[in-house]
Design a protein around this motif. Sequence first.
Motif, PDB file in Angstrom:
ATOM      1  N   SER A  54      52.147 -49.303 -95.342  1.00 12.60           N
ATOM      2  CA  SER A  54      52.103 -50.066 -94.093  1.00 12.60           C
ATOM      3  C   SER A  54      51.221 -51.302 -94.245  1.00 12.60           C
ATOM      4  CB  SER A  54      51.568 -49.203 -92.954  1.00 12.60           C
ATOM      5  OG  SER A  54      52.364 -48.080 -92.768  1.00 12.60           O
ATOM      6  N   ILE A  55      50.051 -51.116 -94.816  1.00 17.22           N
ATOM      7  CA  ILE A  55      49.136 -52.246 -95.029  1.00 17.22           C
ATOM      8  C   ILE A  55      49.779 -53.266 -95.961  1.00 17.22           C
ATOM      9  CG2 ILE A  55      46.926 -52.929 -96.049  1.00 17.22           C
ATOM     10  CD1 ILE A  55      45.822 -50.224 -95.018  1.00 17.22           C
ATOM     11  N   GLU A  56      50.417 -52.798 -97.014  1.00 18.37           N
ATOM     12  CA  GLU A  56      51.090 -53.712 -97.949  1.00 18.37           C
ATOM     13  C   GLU A  56      52.201 -54.492 -97.254  1.00 18.37           C
ATOM     14  OE1 GLU A  56      52.179 -50.905-101.000  1.00 18.37           O
ATOM     15  OE2 GLU A  56      50.247 -51.141-102.046  1.00 18.37           O
ATOM     16  N   LEU A  57      52.943 -53.825 -96.371  1.00 12.65           N
ATOM     17  CA  LEU A  57      54.019 -54.495 -95.631  1.00 12.65           C
ATOM     18  C   LEU A  57      53.453 -55.577 -94.707  1.00 12.65           C
ATOM     19  CD1 LEU A  57      57.061 -54.601 -94.733  1.00 12.65           C
ATOM     20  CD2 LEU A  57      56.402 -53.001 -92.937  1.00 12.65           C
ATOM     21  N   LYS A  70      61.995 -56.278 -89.366  1.00  9.28           N
ATOM     22  CA  LYS A  70      61.767 -55.668 -90.683  1.00  9.28           C
ATOM     23  C   LYS A  70      60.651 -54.627 -90.589  1.00  9.28           C
ATOM     24  CE  LYS A  70      62.009 -58.056 -94.600  1.00  9.28           C
ATOM     25  NZ  LYS A  70      61.659 -58.980 -95.702  1.00  9.28           N
ATOM     26  N   ILE A  71      59.589 -54.957 -89.860  1.00 16.25           N
ATOM     27  CA  ILE A  71      58.478 -54.024 -89.681  1.00 16.25           C
ATOM     28  C   ILE A  71      58.922 -52.824 -88.855  1.00 16.25           C
ATOM     29  CG2 ILE A  71      56.191 -53.742 -88.645  1.00 16.25           C
ATOM     30  CD1 ILE A  71      55.691 -56.736 -89.437  1.00 16.25           C
ATOM     31  N   GLU A  72      59.680 -53.068 -87.792  1.00 10.24           N
ATOM     32  CA  GLU A  72      60.188 -51.972 -86.960  1.00 10.24           C
ATOM     33  C   GLU A  72      61.059 -51.011 -87.772  1.00 10.24           C
ATOM     34  OE1 GLU A  72      60.441 -54.316 -82.665  1.00 10.24           O
ATOM     35  OE2 GLU A  72      62.159 -54.369 -84.030  1.00 10.24           O
ATOM     36  N   GLU A  73      61.886 -51.560 -88.646  1.00  9.16           N
ATOM     37  CA  GLU A  73      62.747 -50.705 -89.480  1.00  9.16           C
ATOM     38  C   GLU A  73      61.895 -49.818 -90.392  1.00  9.16           C
ATOM     39  OE1 GLU A  73      66.588 -51.024 -92.459  1.00  9.16           O
ATOM     40  OE2 GLU A  73      65.248 -52.753 -92.305  1.00  9.16           O
ATOM     41  N   PHE A  74      60.875 -50.403 -91.005  1.00 13.35           N
ATOM     42  CA  PHE A  74      59.974 -49.621 -91.844  1.00 13.35           C
ATOM     43  C   PHE A  74      59.354 -48.481 -91.045  1.00 13.35           C
ATOM     44  CE2 PHE A  74      55.593 -48.688 -92.959  1.00 13.35           C
ATOM     45  CZ  PHE A  74      55.723 -48.272 -94.278  1.00 13.35           C
TER      46      PHE A  74
END
Length: 152
Positions: free
Chosen positions: A15-18, A74-78
Amino acid sequence: MIQDMLVPLPDLKASIELFHREVEIYPIWLCPFRLSAQAGMLSSPSNRDEMFVDVGVYGVPKNDRFEAEKTTRKIEEFVRNVSGFQMMYADSYMTRDEFRAMFDHTLYDRVREKLGCKGNFPEVYDKVNKKARSGPLKGLQKKIKKKFEKLS
């Protein structure tokens, strides 16, 4: 950008990397959160109490490739893929189906049905989704404004 995502503890590093890759906003807010197994929209997918971490970023993205909708989706999908949750006060670009996949609507739907809310009150999705908030309500606001202008 104001964004908070609740992710399972084992997915914290990814998550932090994203967030670093996609937005480059620092500092990053990290807050441990015990997610309970009780019924509700925000409940543990494992049906047992579980540790999650609220990963939050607040500020202006330093990533030159940042595009609000594309990046947030993109974040929501992750977050959906790791069985996490987006905080409902943050901008959301999920479709209704994606939102229903992220949040357990079983109890919510049952209560809305029992209390006769359908057709009388907006669903939570319509209150938190950026496009839904600016869709029909914006149209209604414009109609009202035009009527008042005619009265003036």
